[in-house]
Scaffold this motif. Structure first.
Motif, PDB file in Angstrom:
ATOM      1  N   SER A  14       1.155   7.427  13.445  1.00  0.00           N
ATOM      2  CA  SER A  14       2.148   6.023  13.067  1.00  0.00           C
ATOM      3  C   SER A  14       3.112   5.988  14.011  1.00  0.00           C
ATOM      4  N   GLU A  15       3.309   6.850  15.015  1.00  0.00           N
ATOM      5  CA  GLU A  15       4.576   6.638  15.542  1.00  0.00           C
ATOM      6  C   GLU A  15       4.813   5.403  16.319  1.00  0.00           C
ATOM      7  N   SER A  16       3.970   4.683  16.845  1.00  0.00           N
ATOM      8  CA  SER A  16       3.919   3.467  17.235  1.00  0.00           C
ATOM      9  C   SER A  16       4.929   2.454  16.364  1.00  0.00           C
ATOM     10  N   VAL A  17       4.905   2.618  15.154  1.00  0.00           N
ATOM     11  CA  VAL A  17       5.636   1.716  13.989  1.00  0.00           C
ATOM     12  C   VAL A  17       6.636   2.575  13.369  1.00  0.00           C
ATOM     13  N   LEU A  18       6.466   3.874  13.170  1.00  0.00           N
ATOM     14  CA  LEU A  18       7.515   4.490  12.239  1.00  0.00           C
ATOM     15  C   LEU A  18       7.869   5.783  13.128  1.00  0.00           C
ATOM     16  N   ASP A  19       9.237   6.255  13.380  1.00  0.00           N
ATOM     17  CA  ASP A  19       9.717   7.251  13.783  1.00  0.00           C
ATOM     18  C   ASP A  19       9.471   8.456  12.480  1.00  0.00           C
ATOM     19  N   GLN A  20      10.090   9.538  12.810  1.00  0.00           N
ATOM     20  CA  GLN A  20       9.951  10.589  12.055  1.00  0.00           C
ATOM     21  C   GLN A  20      10.710  10.348  10.656  1.00  0.00           C
ATOM     22  N   HIS A  21      11.945  10.025  10.846  1.00  0.00           N
ATOM     23  CA  HIS A  21      12.783   9.510   9.660  1.00  0.00           C
ATOM     24  C   HIS A  21      12.100   8.534   8.834  1.00  0.00           C
ATOM     25  N   SER A  22      11.826   7.193   9.733  1.00  0.00           N
ATOM     26  CA  SER A  22      11.093   6.124   9.008  1.00  0.00           C
ATOM     27  C   SER A  22       9.999   6.292   8.180  1.00  0.00           C
ATOM     28  N   TYR A  23       9.105   7.361   8.573  1.00  0.00           N
ATOM     29  CA  TYR A  23       7.886   7.641   7.934  1.00  0.00           C
ATOM     30  C   TYR A  23       8.109   8.376   6.580  1.00  0.00           C
ATOM     31  N   PHE A  24       9.015   9.281   6.487  1.00  0.00           N
ATOM     32  CA  PHE A  24       9.361   9.796   5.035  1.00  0.00           C
ATOM     33  C   PHE A  24      10.133   8.907   4.554  1.00  0.00           C
ATOM     34  N   HIS A  25      10.851   8.181   5.058  1.00  0.00           N
ATOM     35  CA  HIS A  25      11.865   7.115   4.178  1.00  0.00           C
ATOM     36  C   HIS A  25      10.994   6.307   3.445  1.00  0.00           C
ATOM     37  N   SER A  26      10.011   5.689   4.461  1.00  0.00           N
ATOM     38  CA  SER A  26       8.822   4.650   3.881  1.00  0.00           C
ATOM     39  C   SER A  26       8.151   5.239   2.743  1.00  0.00           C
ATOM     40  N   ALA A  27       7.827   6.433   2.752  1.00  0.00           N
ATOM     41  CA  ALA A  27       6.925   6.873   1.466  1.00  0.00           C
ATOM     42  C   ALA A  27       7.862   7.002   0.297  1.00  0.00           C
ATOM     43  N   LEU A  28       8.980   7.487   0.448  1.00  0.00           N
ATOM     44  CA  LEU A  28       9.903   7.373  -0.670  1.00  0.00           C
ATOM     45  C   LEU A  28      10.209   6.201  -1.165  1.00  0.00           C
ATOM     46  N   GLN A  29      10.256   5.235  -0.372  1.00  0.00           N
ATOM     47  CA  GLN A  29      10.521   3.924  -0.940  1.00  0.00           C
ATOM     48  C   GLN A  29       9.318   3.516  -1.762  1.00  0.00           C
ATOM     49  N   LYS A  80       7.133   5.250  -3.117  1.00  0.00           N
ATOM     50  CA  LYS A  80       7.318   5.789  -4.619  1.00  0.00           C
ATOM     51  C   LYS A  80       8.299   5.206  -5.534  1.00  0.00           C
ATOM     52  N   ASN A  81       9.201   4.677  -5.051  1.00  0.00           N
ATOM     53  CA  ASN A  81      10.247   4.309  -5.842  1.00  0.00           C
ATOM     54  C   ASN A  81       9.738   2.907  -6.428  1.00  0.00           C
ATOM     55  N   LYS A  82       8.979   2.258  -5.670  1.00  0.00           N
ATOM     56  CA  LYS A  82       8.455   0.858  -6.028  1.00  0.00           C
ATOM     57  C   LYS A  82       7.143   0.821  -7.002  1.00  0.00           C
ATOM     58  N   ILE A  83       6.504   2.291  -6.908  1.00  0.00           N
ATOM     59  CA  ILE A  83       5.327   2.268  -7.669  1.00  0.00           C
ATOM     60  C   ILE A  83       5.271   3.585  -8.676  1.00  0.00           C
ATOM     61  N   LEU A 102      -3.334   3.899  -2.950  1.00  0.00           N
ATOM     62  CA  LEU A 102      -3.192   2.666  -3.008  1.00  0.00           C
ATOM     63  C   LEU A 102      -3.077   2.342  -1.491  1.00  0.00           C
ATOM     64  N   CYS A 103      -3.445   1.375  -1.021  1.00  0.00           N
ATOM     65  CA  CYS A 103      -3.148   0.771   0.445  1.00  0.00           C
ATOM     66  C   CYS A 103      -2.074  -0.022   0.734  1.00  0.00           C
ATOM     67  N   VAL A 104      -1.735   0.218   1.872  1.00  0.00           N
ATOM     68  CA  VAL A 104      -0.261  -0.202   2.501  1.00  0.00           C
ATOM     69  C   VAL A 104      -0.453  -0.636   3.749  1.00  0.00           C
ATOM     70  N   ASP A 105      -0.032  -1.806   4.170  1.00  0.00           N
ATOM     71  CA  ASP A 105      -0.135  -2.587   5.364  1.00  0.00           C
ATOM     72  C   ASP A 105       0.526  -1.616   6.416  1.00  0.00           C
ATOM     73  N   PRO A 106       0.272  -1.821   7.798  1.00  0.00           N
ATOM     74  CA  PRO A 106       0.661  -0.980   8.939  1.00  0.00           C
ATOM     75  C   PRO A 106       2.354  -0.679   9.250  1.00  0.00           C
ATOM     76  N   SER A 107       3.029  -1.621   8.305  1.00  0.00           N
ATOM     77  CA  SER A 107       4.507  -1.298   8.523  1.00  0.00           C
ATOM     78  C   SER A 107       4.922  -0.429   7.342  1.00  0.00           C
ATOM     79  N   ALA A 108       4.081  -0.101   6.633  1.00  0.00           N
ATOM     80  CA  ALA A 108       4.233   0.713   5.392  1.00  0.00           C
ATOM     81  C   ALA A 108       5.278   0.217   4.515  1.00  0.00           C
ATOM     82  N   SER A 109       5.416  -1.124   4.511  1.00  0.00           N
ATOM     83  CA  SER A 109       6.379  -1.823   3.596  1.00  0.00           C
ATOM     84  C   SER A 109       6.035  -2.637   2.356  1.00  0.00           C
ATOM     85  N   ARG A 110       4.402  -2.891   2.368  1.00  0.00           N
ATOM     86  CA  ARG A 110       3.885  -3.527   1.305  1.00  0.00           C
ATOM     87  C   ARG A 110       2.742  -3.151   1.141  1.00  0.00           C
ATOM     88  N   LEU A 111       2.171  -3.344  -0.365  1.00  0.00           N
ATOM     89  CA  LEU A 111       0.702  -3.041  -0.721  1.00  0.00           C
ATOM     90  C   LEU A 111      -0.327  -4.066  -0.213  1.00  0.00           C
TER      91      LEU A 111
END
Length: 234
Positions: free
Chosen positions: A130-145, A147-150, A204-213
């Motif tokens: 998913s590096e074309s969208v998320l770098d390493q920090h963004s990848y883990f940060h997005s997953a944590l976000q 988790k906080n939403k769901i 649960l499924c998430v869009d390619p930006s990892a921002s919304r279900l």
């Protein structure tokens, strides 16, 4: 490939060379994907098996769903894997996230560890795709976000579904999650030593930006659940 293009087109080599960049840019990238599976795991079910589990070196995790992964997938049901062997996991890039990851993304694998080997695996197998969208920090940060939403445990408890060793209808679990999130989950089960089917993971499924279900284009193949399943304590 170049010889085939020359034969079919009849163009001189210098023209073909000029066309190569646009030709290759039109080919599918190994890192292209259509959506993510965001997967949360119930620790009680991970531990309540013949294999059992080991608590992290940081201590027993909270009795809550933990992140298993954020996995790029294709609408076809296939998925990319280990896309960039040169993009190695670097714990220094996520220093500010480690405390949250130890709480929300713990490992229960044996032998006990601090989580870094688990996170390394998740990044190098899944995150690099998913590096074309998320770098390493963004990848883990997005997953944590996400988790906080769901908050799955809160959602299920609100529907009277408790991790008390009781048995609940899979349909009731799905309905509770869909009502709270607006989207249909996929439930994966495993079995305990008595061969009881138990709630193991929620996808649960998430869009390619990892921002919304989003609604899942396709559900994964995996261990099927019985009609009623156990929700074990942890």
């Amino acid at each position: 490939m170049l010889m085939a293009m020359k034969i079919q087109s009849g163009l001189p080599p210098i023209v073909l060379l000029a066309l190569l960049p646009s030709f290759f840019s039109s080919l599918p990238s190994a890192q292209d994907f259509d959506f993510f599976y965001f997967v949360q795991q119930w620790p009680g079910s991970y531990c309540d098996t013949k294999k059992s589990c080991c608590y992290p070196t940081t201590g027993k995790p909270a009795a809550d769903f933990g992140i298993h992964g954020l996995w790029p997938n294709y609408n076809s049901g296939d998925y990319p894997s280990s896309c960039d062997p040169d993009s190695l996991y670097d714990s220094y890039q996520i220093e500010d996230l480690v405390g949250s990851m130890q709480e929300e993304w713990p490992t229960l694998a044996c032998p006990s560890s601090d989580g870094n080997k688990f996170w390394e695996h998740e990044w190098e197998k899944h995150g690099t795709c998913s590096e074309s969208v998320l770098d390493q920090h963004s990848y883990f940060h997005s997953a944590l976000q996400l988790k906080n939403k769901i908050n799955l445990l809160q959602i299920l408890k609100g529907a009277g579904i408790e991790p008390d060793g009781g048995f609940y209808k899979v349909s009731s679990i799905k309905d509770a999650i869909k009502e709270a999130t607006g989207f249909t989950p996929w439930i994966e089960c495993n079995v305990d030593e008595a061969r009881n089917s138990q709630l193991y993971q929620v996808y649960l499924c998430v869009d390619p930006s990892a921002s919304r279900l989003i609604e899942c284009p396709i559900f994964p193949k995996g261990a099927k659940c019985h009609r009623e399943i156990e929700f074990p304590a942890f």
